[in-house]
Design a protein around this motif. Sequence first.
Motif, PDB file in Angstrom:
ATOM      1  N   TRP A   1      -0.026  11.648  12.119  1.00 45.26           N
ATOM      2  CA  TRP A   1       0.011  12.678  13.155  1.00 45.26           C
ATOM      3  C   TRP A   1      -1.120  13.696  12.987  1.00 45.26           C
ATOM      4  CZ3 TRP A   1       3.704  11.689   9.510  1.00 45.26           C
ATOM      5  CH2 TRP A   1       3.782  12.572   8.432  1.00 45.26           C
ATOM      6  N   HIS A   2      -1.799  13.674  11.789  1.00 41.82           N
ATOM      7  CA  HIS A   2      -2.924  14.587  11.572  1.00 41.82           C
ATOM      8  C   HIS A   2      -4.252  13.957  11.948  1.00 41.82           C
ATOM      9  CE1 HIS A   2      -0.346  17.463   9.676  1.00 41.82           C
ATOM     10  NE2 HIS A   2      -0.028  16.666   8.673  1.00 41.82           N
ATOM     11  N   ARG A   3      -4.313  12.640  12.018  1.00 45.91           N
ATOM     12  CA  ARG A   3      -5.589  11.977  12.240  1.00 45.91           C
ATOM     13  C   ARG A   3      -5.997  12.070  13.698  1.00 45.91           C
ATOM     14  NH1 ARG A   3      -3.189   8.432   8.449  1.00 45.91           N
ATOM     15  NH2 ARG A   3      -2.560   6.901  10.008  1.00 45.91           N
ATOM     16  N   GLN A   4      -7.292  12.307  13.940  1.00 46.90           N
ATOM     17  CA  GLN A   4      -7.824  12.473  15.275  1.00 46.90           C
ATOM     18  C   GLN A   4      -7.853  11.136  16.001  1.00 46.90           C
ATOM     19  OE1 GLN A   4      -8.742  15.259  16.787  1.00 46.90           O
ATOM     20  NE2 GLN A   4      -8.327  16.604  15.059  1.00 46.90           N
ATOM     21  N   PRO A   5      -7.444  11.103  17.274  1.00 40.54           N
ATOM     22  CA  PRO A   5      -7.567   9.857  18.039  1.00 40.54           C
ATOM     23  C   PRO A   5      -9.021   9.542  18.322  1.00 40.54           C
ATOM     24  CG  PRO A   5      -6.901  11.667  19.467  1.00 40.54           C
ATOM     25  CD  PRO A   5      -6.869  12.208  18.052  1.00 40.54           C
ATOM     26  N   ASN A   6      -9.293   8.278  18.539  1.00 38.77           N
ATOM     27  CA  ASN A   6     -10.656   7.858  18.863  1.00 38.77           C
ATOM     28  C   ASN A   6     -10.913   8.105  20.343  1.00 38.77           C
ATOM     29  OD1 ASN A   6     -11.299   6.963  16.280  1.00 38.77           O
ATOM     30  ND2 ASN A   6     -10.259   4.996  16.634  1.00 38.77           N
ATOM     31  N   ILE A   7     -11.511   9.264  20.656  1.00 41.35           N
ATOM     32  CA  ILE A   7     -11.831   9.624  22.040  1.00 41.35           C
ATOM     33  C   ILE A   7     -13.242   9.171  22.349  1.00 41.35           C
ATOM     34  CG2 ILE A   7     -12.096  11.529  23.669  1.00 41.35           C
ATOM     35  CD1 ILE A   7     -10.088  13.090  22.004  1.00 41.35           C
ATOM     36  N   PRO A   8     -13.458   8.359  23.385  1.00 40.30           N
ATOM     37  CA  PRO A   8     -14.801   7.852  23.660  1.00 40.30           C
ATOM     38  C   PRO A   8     -15.772   8.967  24.006  1.00 40.30           C
ATOM     39  CG  PRO A   8     -13.300   7.319  25.467  1.00 40.30           C
ATOM     40  CD  PRO A   8     -12.463   7.878  24.356  1.00 40.30           C
ATOM     41  N   ASN A   9     -17.013   8.803  23.606  1.00 38.30           N
ATOM     42  CA  ASN A   9     -18.067   9.774  23.858  1.00 38.30           C
ATOM     43  C   ASN A   9     -18.822   9.332  25.106  1.00 38.30           C
ATOM     44  OD1 ASN A   9     -20.132  11.566  23.803  1.00 38.30           O
ATOM     45  ND2 ASN A   9     -20.955  10.960  21.803  1.00 38.30           N
ATOM     46  N   HIS A  10     -18.828  10.190  26.157  1.00 38.80           N
ATOM     47  CA  HIS A  10     -19.442   9.835  27.431  1.00 38.80           C
ATOM     48  C   HIS A  10     -20.803  10.493  27.616  1.00 38.80           C
ATOM     49  CE1 HIS A  10     -15.809   7.834  28.724  1.00 38.80           C
ATOM     50  NE2 HIS A  10     -15.100   8.904  28.410  1.00 38.80           N
ATOM     51  N   GLY A  11     -21.541  10.641  26.545  1.00 39.26           N
ATOM     52  CA  GLY A  11     -22.898  11.165  26.678  1.00 39.26           C
ATOM     53  C   GLY A  11     -23.000  12.661  26.592  1.00 39.26           C
ATOM     54  N   ASP A  12     -21.961  13.349  26.167  1.00 44.80           N
ATOM     55  CA  ASP A  12     -21.997  14.803  26.081  1.00 44.80           C
ATOM     56  C   ASP A  12     -22.461  15.283  24.710  1.00 44.80           C
ATOM     57  OD1 ASP A  12     -21.050  14.991  28.660  1.00 44.80           O
ATOM     58  OD2 ASP A  12     -18.953  14.870  28.007  1.00 44.80           O
ATOM     59  N   GLY A  13     -23.073  14.395  23.941  1.00 51.38           N
ATOM     60  CA  GLY A  13     -23.494  14.775  22.599  1.00 51.38           C
ATOM     61  C   GLY A  13     -22.448  14.377  21.584  1.00 51.38           C
ATOM     62  N   PRO A  14     -22.787  14.480  20.332  1.00 50.70           N
ATOM     63  CA  PRO A  14     -21.844  14.064  19.285  1.00 50.70           C
ATOM     64  C   PRO A  14     -20.621  14.942  19.229  1.00 50.70           C
ATOM     65  CG  PRO A  14     -23.737  15.189  18.323  1.00 50.70           C
ATOM     66  CD  PRO A  14     -24.037  15.024  19.774  1.00 50.70           C
ATOM     67  N   ARG A  15     -19.454  14.331  18.987  1.00 53.22           N
ATOM     68  CA  ARG A  15     -18.231  15.078  18.813  1.00 53.22           C
ATOM     69  C   ARG A  15     -18.174  15.695  17.428  1.00 53.22           C
ATOM     70  NH1 ARG A  15     -14.095  12.102  18.202  1.00 53.22           N
ATOM     71  NH2 ARG A  15     -12.574  13.693  18.756  1.00 53.22           N
ATOM     72  N   ARG A  16     -17.625  16.886  17.338  1.00 51.08           N
ATOM     73  CA  ARG A  16     -17.471  17.567  16.053  1.00 51.08           C
ATOM     74  C   ARG A  16     -16.020  17.938  15.875  1.00 51.08           C
ATOM     75  NH1 ARG A  16     -22.469  19.318  14.046  1.00 51.08           N
ATOM     76  NH2 ARG A  16     -24.189  19.115  15.511  1.00 51.08           N
ATOM     77  N   ASN A  17     -15.467  17.625  14.744  1.00 53.44           N
ATOM     78  CA  ASN A  17     -14.093  18.002  14.414  1.00 53.44           C
ATOM     79  C   ASN A  17     -14.123  19.212  13.506  1.00 53.44           C
ATOM     80  OD1 ASN A  17     -13.015  15.853  15.870  1.00 53.44           O
ATOM     81  ND2 ASN A  17     -13.274  14.452  14.118  1.00 53.44           N
ATOM     82  N   PHE A  18     -13.450  20.249  13.903  1.00 52.28           N
ATOM     83  CA  PHE A  18     -13.417  21.475  13.095  1.00 52.28           C
ATOM     84  C   PHE A  18     -12.006  21.701  12.582  1.00 52.28           C
ATOM     85  CE2 PHE A  18     -16.875  22.052  16.113  1.00 52.28           C
ATOM     86  CZ  PHE A  18     -17.902  22.466  15.293  1.00 52.28           C
TER      87      PHE A  18
ATOM     88  N   SER B   1       0.850  -1.189   0.000  1.00 53.41           N
ATOM     89  CA  SER B   1       0.000   0.000   0.000  1.00 53.41           C
ATOM     90  C   SER B   1       0.881   1.233   0.000  1.00 53.41           C
ATOM     91  CB  SER B   1      -0.934   0.014   1.229  1.00 53.41           C
ATOM     92  OG  SER B   1      -0.175   0.066   2.432  1.00 53.41           O
ATOM     93  N   VAL B   2       0.281   2.390  -0.259  1.00 48.44           N
ATOM     94  CA  VAL B   2       0.994   3.662  -0.217  1.00 48.44           C
ATOM     95  C   VAL B   2       0.457   4.456   0.962  1.00 48.44           C
ATOM     96  CG1 VAL B   2       1.441   3.714  -2.697  1.00 48.44           C
ATOM     97  CG2 VAL B   2      -0.662   4.706  -1.816  1.00 48.44           C
ATOM     98  N   PRO B   3       1.210   5.462   1.473  1.00 49.19           N
ATOM     99  CA  PRO B   3       0.735   6.230   2.625  1.00 49.19           C
ATOM    100  C   PRO B   3      -0.612   6.895   2.350  1.00 49.19           C
ATOM    101  CG  PRO B   3       3.062   6.656   2.222  1.00 49.19           C
ATOM    102  CD  PRO B   3       2.566   5.853   1.054  1.00 49.19           C
ATOM    103  N   LEU B   4      -1.416   7.043   3.392  1.00 48.39           N
ATOM    104  CA  LEU B   4      -2.707   7.703   3.267  1.00 48.39           C
ATOM    105  C   LEU B   4      -2.511   9.182   2.979  1.00 48.39           C
ATOM    106  CD1 LEU B   4      -4.663   6.027   6.210  1.00 48.39           C
ATOM    107  CD2 LEU B   4      -4.734   5.441   3.777  1.00 48.39           C
ATOM    108  N   ALA B   5      -3.600   9.824   2.517  1.00 46.60           N
ATOM    109  CA  ALA B   5      -3.528  11.242   2.146  1.00 46.60           C
ATOM    110  C   ALA B   5      -3.155  12.110   3.344  1.00 46.60           C
ATOM    111  CB  ALA B   5      -4.867  11.695   1.553  1.00 46.60           C
ATOM    112  N   ALA B   6      -3.599  11.752   4.553  1.00 49.54           N
ATOM    113  CA  ALA B   6      -3.261  12.485   5.774  1.00 49.54           C
ATOM    114  C   ALA B   6      -2.309  11.644   6.602  1.00 49.54           C
ATOM    115  CB  ALA B   6      -4.524  12.801   6.578  1.00 49.54           C
ATOM    116  N   GLY B   7      -1.208  12.266   7.057  1.00 49.06           N
ATOM    117  CA  GLY B   7      -0.262  11.552   7.896  1.00 49.06           C
ATOM    118  C   GLY B   7      -0.891  11.148   9.219  1.00 49.06           C
TER     119      GLY B   7
END
Length: 218
Positions: free
Chosen positions: A201-218, A193-199
């Motif tokens: 270090w740019h990808r967001q970690p999977n942070i668990p959602n504890h009922g505070d509503g949906p997470r939004r990445n801006f 395979s070849v590297p993904l479009a985003a390195g």
Amino acid sequence: MLTLIELVGIFFFAVSGSLMAARRGFDMLGSAFLGGVTGLGGGVVRDLILNQSPATFAHPVYFLPPVLAALCVYAFTPAVQKLHRLVQIFDAAGLGLFCMTGTMKALENDVNPVTAVLLGVITGVGGGMLRDVISNVTPDLFNPRDVYALPAILGATATAFAWHFDVLNIAVGTGIAGLTFVLRLASIRFGWSVPLAAGHWHRQPNIPNHGDGPRRNF
């Protein structure tokens, strides 16, 4: 000779399209159509970019390989579970031939080598991409766990170099097509395979959602 090679490449690509049609449960007309799109699509796009009337419509003989491919698949289709591997094998064979013939045709029309390589790659991957889109599967070109365009780029580049140094003949062309074919199958076998479009270090970690509503990445 170039026309003969193109007809062989069309047949290989058309077989991959008809095998995909069999895998998806299409009828005979659908098989012939999908084989035709797969075998002829990349060359049509190349000729339009070169501002030429597509050879497909000028010479009806180009429609013969897709029909023959559909008949061969109808008569000799093995068990369904083997179809995906056969699609990949015939697709790799068509890729090896078309990346070479597409580059050669561009160079014959006095296109600069860089653009000729690009057109060779388009000729090689265009039909397979159309096949997958019509079949409603993820095109191999955009599969992050697959290497599809890279063997075509290497084959087209080798063709341009051989043309530039005036050593391109049947033996050299066969070797280039064979090398592209082997690289494509090796990439499938070993999961290259070849590297993904985003390195990473740019990808967001999977942070668990504890009922505070949906997470939004801006």
